[in-house]
Scaffold this motif. Structure first.
Motif, PDB file in Angstrom:
ATOM      1  N   ALA A 134      44.265  45.266  20.160  1.00  0.00           N
ATOM      2  CA  ALA A 134      45.702  45.042  20.217  1.00  0.00           C
ATOM      3  C   ALA A 134      46.648  45.699  18.975  1.00  0.00           C
ATOM      4  O   ALA A 134      47.772  46.193  19.924  1.00  0.00           O
ATOM      5  CB  ALA A 134      45.747  43.161  19.564  1.00  0.00           C
ATOM      6  N   GLU A 135      46.059  46.737  18.666  1.00  0.00           N
ATOM      7  CA  GLU A 135      47.134  48.175  17.962  1.00  0.00           C
ATOM      8  C   GLU A 135      47.153  48.425  18.549  1.00  0.00           C
ATOM      9  O   GLU A 135      48.605  49.468  18.602  1.00  0.00           O
ATOM     10  CB  GLU A 135      46.465  48.233  16.468  1.00  0.00           C
ATOM     11  CG  GLU A 135      46.714  49.205  15.645  1.00  0.00           C
ATOM     12  CD  GLU A 135      46.091  49.446  14.627  1.00  0.00           C
ATOM     13  OE1 GLU A 135      46.990  50.299  13.695  1.00  0.00           O
ATOM     14  OE2 GLU A 135      44.979  49.533  14.554  1.00  0.00           O
ATOM     15  N   VAL A 138      46.995  48.759  22.103  1.00  0.00           N
ATOM     16  CA  VAL A 138      48.891  48.394  22.787  1.00  0.00           C
ATOM     17  C   VAL A 138      50.006  48.308  22.568  1.00  0.00           C
ATOM     18  O   VAL A 138      50.807  48.857  22.861  1.00  0.00           O
ATOM     19  CB  VAL A 138      47.926  47.599  23.552  1.00  0.00           C
ATOM     20  CG1 VAL A 138      48.794  46.726  24.846  1.00  0.00           C
ATOM     21  CG2 VAL A 138      47.010  47.895  24.544  1.00  0.00           C
ATOM     22  N   GLY A 139      50.189  47.613  21.277  1.00  0.00           N
ATOM     23  CA  GLY A 139      51.358  47.247  20.427  1.00  0.00           C
ATOM     24  C   GLY A 139      52.504  48.912  19.665  1.00  0.00           C
ATOM     25  O   GLY A 139      53.235  48.942  20.274  1.00  0.00           O
ATOM     26  N   PRO A 172      55.909  42.668  24.588  1.00  0.00           N
ATOM     27  CA  PRO A 172      54.115  42.423  25.300  1.00  0.00           C
ATOM     28  C   PRO A 172      53.725  43.315  23.177  1.00  0.00           C
ATOM     29  O   PRO A 172      52.839  42.983  23.015  1.00  0.00           O
ATOM     30  CB  PRO A 172      54.061  42.552  26.206  1.00  0.00           C
ATOM     31  CG  PRO A 172      55.258  44.094  27.093  1.00  0.00           C
ATOM     32  CD  PRO A 172      56.895  42.914  25.833  1.00  0.00           C
ATOM     33  N   SER A 185      51.593  42.370  20.771  1.00  0.00           N
ATOM     34  CA  SER A 185      50.399  42.838  20.051  1.00  0.00           C
ATOM     35  C   SER A 185      50.250  43.117  19.024  1.00  0.00           C
ATOM     36  O   SER A 185      49.004  42.773  18.548  1.00  0.00           O
ATOM     37  CB  SER A 185      50.262  44.183  21.078  1.00  0.00           C
ATOM     38  OG  SER A 185      48.991  44.684  21.310  1.00  0.00           O
ATOM     39  N   LEU A 245      48.879  39.752  17.163  1.00  0.00           N
ATOM     40  CA  LEU A 245      47.980  39.437  17.058  1.00  0.00           C
ATOM     41  C   LEU A 245      47.178  40.521  16.256  1.00  0.00           C
ATOM     42  O   LEU A 245      46.419  40.210  16.478  1.00  0.00           O
ATOM     43  CB  LEU A 245      47.568  39.429  19.119  1.00  0.00           C
ATOM     44  CG  LEU A 245      46.277  39.118  19.711  1.00  0.00           C
ATOM     45  CD1 LEU A 245      45.909  37.673  18.651  1.00  0.00           C
ATOM     46  CD2 LEU A 245      46.174  40.268  21.058  1.00  0.00           C
ATOM     47  N   PHE A 246      47.186  41.645  16.239  1.00  0.00           N
ATOM     48  CA  PHE A 246      46.932  42.861  15.379  1.00  0.00           C
ATOM     49  C   PHE A 246      46.685  42.110  14.321  1.00  0.00           C
ATOM     50  O   PHE A 246      45.915  41.566  13.649  1.00  0.00           O
ATOM     51  CB  PHE A 246      46.918  44.034  15.990  1.00  0.00           C
ATOM     52  CG  PHE A 246      47.442  44.917  14.662  1.00  0.00           C
ATOM     53  CD1 PHE A 246      46.005  45.391  14.517  1.00  0.00           C
ATOM     54  CD2 PHE A 246      47.677  45.525  13.887  1.00  0.00           C
ATOM     55  CE1 PHE A 246      45.342  46.267  13.582  1.00  0.00           C
ATOM     56  CE2 PHE A 246      47.196  46.475  12.277  1.00  0.00           C
ATOM     57  CZ  PHE A 246      46.788  46.224  12.495  1.00  0.00           C
TER      58      PHE A 246
END
Length: 113
Positions: free
Chosen positions: A16-17, A19-20, A39, A43, A46-47
Motif C-alpha cells: 500500500a505504501e 503503490v501510494g 488511488p 493507498s 490504507l497504509f
C-alpha cells in the motif's frame, strides 16, 4: 504464528505504501495521468490504517515494518520495474527480515533491558 501473521500484514502494508508513492512518481516522471493521485491518496490512507492494526507499541511496529518494507521494495523493483537484483540485494533483504523477526519475537517479552 505471530511472525507469519505480522509478516503478511506488513507485506500488505508495504505494498500500500509503495503503490501510494509510486503513482505520484509515475504521474510526475513518466507522464501518467493526474487521476493517479486519487488511488495514490487512497493507498496511503490504507497504509496508515494498516499500521494501526498491530498490537505492539508504534516504535516497535515501525522498526519491524522497515525490514519488510526493504524486502517488499526489492521485490517491486524486480517484478514491476524489471531490474535484476544483485546478490547483495538479496543478502540485505535477508538481514532486514531477520531483524524484523527478532523485533517481533520480542513484542511479548516482559524483560526490559
Amino acid at each position: 504464528m505471530q511472525i507469519l501473521t505480522t509478516f503478511g500484514l506488513f507485506v500488505i502494508t508495504a505494498a500500500a505504501e509503495i503503490v501510494g508513492c509510486f503513482l505520484p512518481y509515475f504521474w510526475l516522471r513518466k507522464g501518467g495521468s493526474a487521476w493517479l493521485l486519487l488511488p495514490a491518496a487512497f493507498s496511503l490512507g490504507l497504509f496508515v490504517w494498516l499500521l494501526t492494526l498491530h498490537p505492539a507499541a508504534s516504535g516497535r511496529v515501525y522498526a519491524a515494518y522497515g525490514g519488510v518494507y526493504v524486502a517488499t521494495a526489492l521485490v517491486w523493483l524486480r517484478v514491476i520495474d524489471g531490474v535484476q537484483l544483485s546478490p547483495t540485494d538479496w543478502l540485505g533483504a535477508s538481514v532486514t527480515l531477520v531483524g524484523m523477526s527478532i523485533i517481533v519475537i520480542g513484542w511479548n517479552s516482559t524483560n526490559a533491558y
